[in-house]
Structure formats: structure tokens, C-alpha cells
Design a protein around this motif. Structure first.
Motif, PDB file in Angstrom:
ATOM      1  N   GLY A  73       0.814  -1.212   0.000  1.00  0.00           N
ATOM      2  CA  GLY A  73       0.000   0.000   0.000  1.00  0.00           C
ATOM      3  C   GLY A  73       0.844   1.257   0.000  1.00  0.00           C
ATOM      4  O   GLY A  73       0.568   2.206  -0.736  1.00  0.00           O
ATOM      5  N   ARG A  74       1.906   1.258   0.813  1.00  0.00           N
ATOM      6  CA  ARG A  74       2.804   2.419   0.847  1.00  0.00           C
ATOM      7  C   ARG A  74       3.568   2.557  -0.464  1.00  0.00           C
ATOM      8  O   ARG A  74       3.705   3.665  -1.000  1.00  0.00           O
ATOM      9  N   ARG A  75       4.062   1.449  -0.991  1.00  0.00           N
ATOM     10  CA  ARG A  75       4.861   1.508  -2.217  1.00  0.00           C
ATOM     11  C   ARG A  75       4.041   1.960  -3.417  1.00  0.00           C
ATOM     12  O   ARG A  75       4.575   2.549  -4.353  1.00  0.00           O
ATOM     13  N   SER A  76       2.762   1.691  -3.384  1.00  0.00           N
ATOM     14  CA  SER A  76       1.919   2.009  -4.534  1.00  0.00           C
ATOM     15  C   SER A  76       1.131   3.308  -4.368  1.00  0.00           C
ATOM     16  O   SER A  76       0.317   3.644  -5.226  1.00  0.00           O
ATOM     17  N   THR A  77       1.392   4.059  -3.313  1.00  0.00           N
ATOM     18  CA  THR A  77       0.611   5.275  -3.044  1.00  0.00           C
ATOM     19  C   THR A  77       0.616   6.242  -4.220  1.00  0.00           C
ATOM     20  O   THR A  77      -0.438   6.760  -4.632  1.00  0.00           O
ATOM     21  N   LYS A  78       1.790   6.492  -4.789  1.00  0.00           N
ATOM     22  CA  LYS A  78       1.890   7.480  -5.862  1.00  0.00           C
ATOM     23  C   LYS A  78       1.396   6.942  -7.202  1.00  0.00           C
ATOM     24  O   LYS A  78       1.303   7.717  -8.168  1.00  0.00           O
ATOM     25  N   TRP A  79       1.093   5.670  -7.275  1.00  0.00           N
ATOM     26  CA  TRP A  79       0.617   5.086  -8.530  1.00  0.00           C
ATOM     27  C   TRP A  79      -0.815   5.493  -8.858  1.00  0.00           C
ATOM     28  O   TRP A  79      -1.295   5.208  -9.956  1.00  0.00           O
ATOM     29  N   HIS A  80      -1.489   6.140  -7.932  1.00  0.00           N
ATOM     30  CA  HIS A  80      -2.899   6.487  -8.119  1.00  0.00           C
ATOM     31  C   HIS A  80      -3.113   7.823  -8.828  1.00  0.00           C
ATOM     32  O   HIS A  80      -4.245   8.140  -9.183  1.00  0.00           O
ATOM     33  N   TYR A  81      -2.076   8.624  -9.033  1.00  0.00           N
ATOM     34  CA  TYR A  81      -2.288   9.978  -9.551  1.00  0.00           C
ATOM     35  C   TYR A  81      -1.040  10.477 -10.266  1.00  0.00           C
ATOM     36  O   TYR A  81       0.039   9.869 -10.194  1.00  0.00           O
ATOM     37  N   VAL A  82      -1.192  11.610 -10.948  1.00  0.00           N
ATOM     38  CA  VAL A  82      -0.068  12.349 -11.517  1.00  0.00           C
ATOM     39  C   VAL A  82      -0.449  13.821 -11.477  1.00  0.00           C
ATOM     40  O   VAL A  82      -1.613  14.175 -11.673  1.00  0.00           O
ATOM     41  N   ASN A  83       0.501  14.694 -11.181  1.00  0.00           N
ATOM     42  CA  ASN A  83       0.220  16.132 -11.077  1.00  0.00           C
ATOM     43  C   ASN A  83       0.759  16.849 -12.304  1.00  0.00           C
ATOM     44  O   ASN A  83       1.974  17.007 -12.444  1.00  0.00           O
ATOM     45  N   ARG A  95       9.834  14.543 -16.043  1.00  0.00           N
ATOM     46  CA  ARG A  95       9.468  15.618 -15.113  1.00  0.00           C
ATOM     47  C   ARG A  95       8.358  15.197 -14.152  1.00  0.00           C
ATOM     48  O   ARG A  95       8.420  15.479 -12.950  1.00  0.00           O
ATOM     49  N   ASP A  96       7.350  14.527 -14.660  1.00  0.00           N
ATOM     50  CA  ASP A  96       6.127  14.290 -13.903  1.00  0.00           C
ATOM     51  C   ASP A  96       6.054  12.915 -13.252  1.00  0.00           C
ATOM     52  O   ASP A  96       5.197  12.698 -12.396  1.00  0.00           O
ATOM     53  N   CYS A  97       6.956  12.016 -13.644  1.00  0.00           N
ATOM     54  CA  CYS A  97       6.854  10.656 -13.126  1.00  0.00           C
ATOM     55  C   CYS A  97       8.230  10.056 -12.861  1.00  0.00           C
ATOM     56  O   CYS A  97       8.594   9.031 -13.442  1.00  0.00           O
ATOM     57  N   PRO A  98       9.029  10.678 -11.987  1.00  0.00           N
ATOM     58  CA  PRO A  98      10.342  10.121 -11.674  1.00  0.00           C
ATOM     59  C   PRO A  98      10.214   8.729 -11.065  1.00  0.00           C
ATOM     60  O   PRO A  98       9.290   8.458 -10.308  1.00  0.00           O
ATOM     61  N   GLN A  99      11.115   7.869 -11.429  1.00  0.00           N
ATOM     62  CA  GLN A  99      11.067   6.457 -11.010  1.00  0.00           C
ATOM     63  C   GLN A  99       9.771   5.757 -11.454  1.00  0.00           C
ATOM     64  O   GLN A  99       9.357   4.765 -10.843  1.00  0.00           O
ATOM     65  N   ASP A 100       9.128   6.294 -12.497  1.00  0.00           N
ATOM     66  CA  ASP A 100       7.877   5.706 -12.991  1.00  0.00           C
ATOM     67  C   ASP A 100       6.833   5.590 -11.886  1.00  0.00           C
ATOM     68  O   ASP A 100       6.029   4.651 -11.860  1.00  0.00           O
ATOM     69  N   ASP A 101       6.817   6.578 -10.976  1.00  0.00           N
ATOM     70  CA  ASP A 101       6.000   6.492  -9.766  1.00  0.00           C
ATOM     71  C   ASP A 101       4.752   7.352  -9.901  1.00  0.00           C
ATOM     72  O   ASP A 101       4.549   8.306  -9.141  1.00  0.00           O
ATOM     73  N   CYS A 102       3.907   7.044 -10.877  1.00  0.00           N
ATOM     74  CA  CYS A 102       2.658   7.781 -11.062  1.00  0.00           C
ATOM     75  C   CYS A 102       1.667   6.884 -11.784  1.00  0.00           C
ATOM     76  O   CYS A 102       2.008   5.789 -12.247  1.00  0.00           O
ATOM     77  N   VAL A 103       0.444   7.354 -11.922  1.00  0.00           N
ATOM     78  CA  VAL A 103      -0.611   6.517 -12.467  1.00  0.00           C
ATOM     79  C   VAL A 103      -0.378   6.172 -13.927  1.00  0.00           C
ATOM     80  O   VAL A 103      -0.718   5.068 -14.376  1.00  0.00           O
ATOM     81  N   VAL A 104       0.200   7.083 -14.702  1.00  0.00           N
ATOM     82  CA  VAL A 104       0.408   6.813 -16.126  1.00  0.00           C
ATOM     83  C   VAL A 104       1.342   5.627 -16.315  1.00  0.00           C
ATOM     84  O   VAL A 104       1.026   4.666 -17.042  1.00  0.00           O
ATOM     85  N   GLU A 105       2.498   5.670 -15.669  1.00  0.00           N
ATOM     86  CA  GLU A 105       3.462   4.584 -15.830  1.00  0.00           C
ATOM     87  C   GLU A 105       3.013   3.330 -15.095  1.00  0.00           C
ATOM     88  O   GLU A 105       3.338   2.201 -15.518  1.00  0.00           O
TER      89      GLU A 105
END
Length: 265
Positions: A73-83, A95-105
Motif C-alpha cells: 500500500g505504501r509503495r503504490s501510493t503514488k501510482w494512483h495519480y499524476v500532477n 518531469r512528472d513521473c520520476p522512477q515511474d512512480d505515477c498513475v500513467v506509468e
């Protein structure tokens, strides 16, 4: 005099999920109606043994990880959104998804795992759960909005003394004003005419969601809102749900459609 239904919508509990549980179930149910027979067969096979072995039955799994698997749950927290609101809704991976840590990636990566038949079934099952949820997330406008207000979470709204925030309003408050159960919502959403461009992918979906956030009036002029806001923006929320269902079906058909032979459908 404030309208009772609007006061009620601001009392809904805060949830982490886009759309709240009902919205995620609806996106999954809409997708199921558009799945190819082969993709349906793969979904049935992967979800066999689940307590509710349906797409809508697992649609909220990713938001329940904090209870059942806190580490994931903690590791996937940022996978739910992108700013991307601060960048005129233009998505840039570096710029928007470093380490592929956003919903798009996350959608891209989890879809890759789902489509890889050399992986263990448990990994593919988990990826399916993530994909179903994240495609719903990316169609909630504030999951692709501004970083400065944490996707509307710090933008306060107030109605007749009841405080809430804009993110919560879009998660579930707008849908709650209609007072519909899942079946009634399905009838309404399936009756909506909708043209979905094939092959756009999660980056384009995020950019389109973000553009909703930038439309005039999306952010109220002040914290107090009234029924006019619901009248204006509930149809937009409905359209986003409808698009989410069709886009999820597109993803699953591409990932799973060629992997099974299911003459029964």
C-alpha cells in the motif's frame, strides 16, 4: 437555504480512491460489457477463487491495501495519480513521473505484467487488480490535477457549515447527489452516447482529465457551493466514468484478448 442533498454529499467519508467505491465498480462493470470473449475468459481464469471473482468485485482492491498489505500500500501510493496541472496538462515522463512512480506509468507497467503469460498467475492477478483500479483513477480529473493543492485535497468547500474538500466532492459527492444504486447508474451510463478514440493510452487520458480541472468554474470562486455546481459538473463526472469504462475495456482486450479461446463468451 442550503439544499439537503448537497449538505449530505459533504458528509460522505474521505476516501483515497478516485470516484469512491461505487465509481470504481461502475468503471469495471462498464468495461466488462465491452470485453472480447477471449479477454473475458482470461479475467474469469485469473480471478477464480476470489471472494467476488468479477472485475467490479476487485475494482477497489488497490485502495484496501493499506489494511491488508501495508507495505505494498505504501509503495503504490503514488501510482494512483499524476500532477500535471501546473504544466498546462502536458505530461512529461521525466518531469512528472520520476522512477515511474505515477498513475500513467503504473498503468503501463501493470498492463505489461498482465499481458505476460510467462509470469506466475498470482502476479498477473495482482496486475489485473491494479489496472482495473488505476484506469478508473486516471479518469477522475483531480487525480491528474495540481500538485500545489494535492489534487484538490487542500481546497476547502463549505455548505451550510459542513466542511469538505474538492477532491472528496469529485470522488463520490457528485455521484451521491443522484441517489442511484449501481444498477441504476449502469443504465444511465450505458445510455450515454460516447465516442472514444482508440489507441490514445494513459498519458492522453491523464492530459484529458487534467484539462477538465482547468475549465472555468471547476474550482468554485469561494468555499461556499450550491446546487448550480452539481448541475454543471455532474454530467462531466458521468462522462469521465463512461470513458473510463471504455478505455479499461480497450486495455484489457489488448492485454488479454489473444490469450484464450472462449467460444462461449
Amino acid at each position: 437555504m442550503m439544499r439537503p442533498v448537497l449538505a449530505a454529499l459533504l458528509l460522505v467519508p474521505s476516501v483515497a480512491s478516485a470516484w469512491g467505491p461505487q465509481g470504481h465498480r461502475l468503471v469495471a462493470r462498464l468495461a466488462w460489457t465491452e470485453l472480447d470473449p477471449a479477454a473475458r475468459a482470461q479475467v474469469r481464469q485469473l480471478l477464480a477463487g476470489e471472494s467476488d471473482p468479477t472485475l467490479h468485485g476487485i475494482a477497489n482492491w488497490a485502495d484496501q491495501l493499506r489494511e491488508h498489505d501495508p507495505d505494498l500500500g505504501r509503495r503504490s501510493t503514488k501510482w494512483h495519480y499524476v500532477n500535471i496541472g501546473e504544466h498546462d496538462c502536458s505530461y512529461d515522463t521525466a518531469r512528472d513521473c520520476p522512477q515511474d512512480d505515477c498513475v500513467v506509468e503504473a498503468i503501463r507497467q501493470q498492463t505489461g505484467i498482465l499481458a505476460d503469460t510467462s509470469r506466475p498467475a498470482a502476479e498477473r492477478r495482482q496486475a489485473l487488480k491494479f489496472v482495473v483500479h488505476f484506469v478508473g483513477d486516471v479518469h477522475q480529473p483531480l487525480h491528474a490535477g495540481h500538485a500545489h493543492d494535492k489534487g484538490g485535497n487542500t481546497f476547502q468547500v463549505n455548505l451550510d457549515g459542513d466542511g469538505s474538500n474538492l477532491h472528496r466532492l469529485w470522488d463520490s459527492g457528485l455521484l451521491n447527489t443522484a441517489g442511484l444504486d449501481d444498477d441504476a447508474w449502469m443504465s444511465r451510463l450505458q445510455d450515454m452516447p460516447l465516442a472514444v478514440s482508440a489507441g490514445e493510452g494513459p498519458a492522453a487520458w491523464a492530459e484529458a482529465s487534467c484539462r477538465v480541472v482547468l475549465e472555468p468554474g471547476f474550482y468554485p470562486a469561494g468555499p461556499r457551493i450550491d446546487g448550480d455546481y452539481v448541475t454543471t459538473w455532474l454530467p462531466v463526472a458521468q462522462a469521465q466514468l463512461r470513458r473510463g469504462g471504455s478505455h479499461l475495456a480497450e486495455v484489457l482486450n489488448q492485454a488479454l484478448g489473444a490469450q484464450a479461446d472462449d467460444p462461449q463468451g
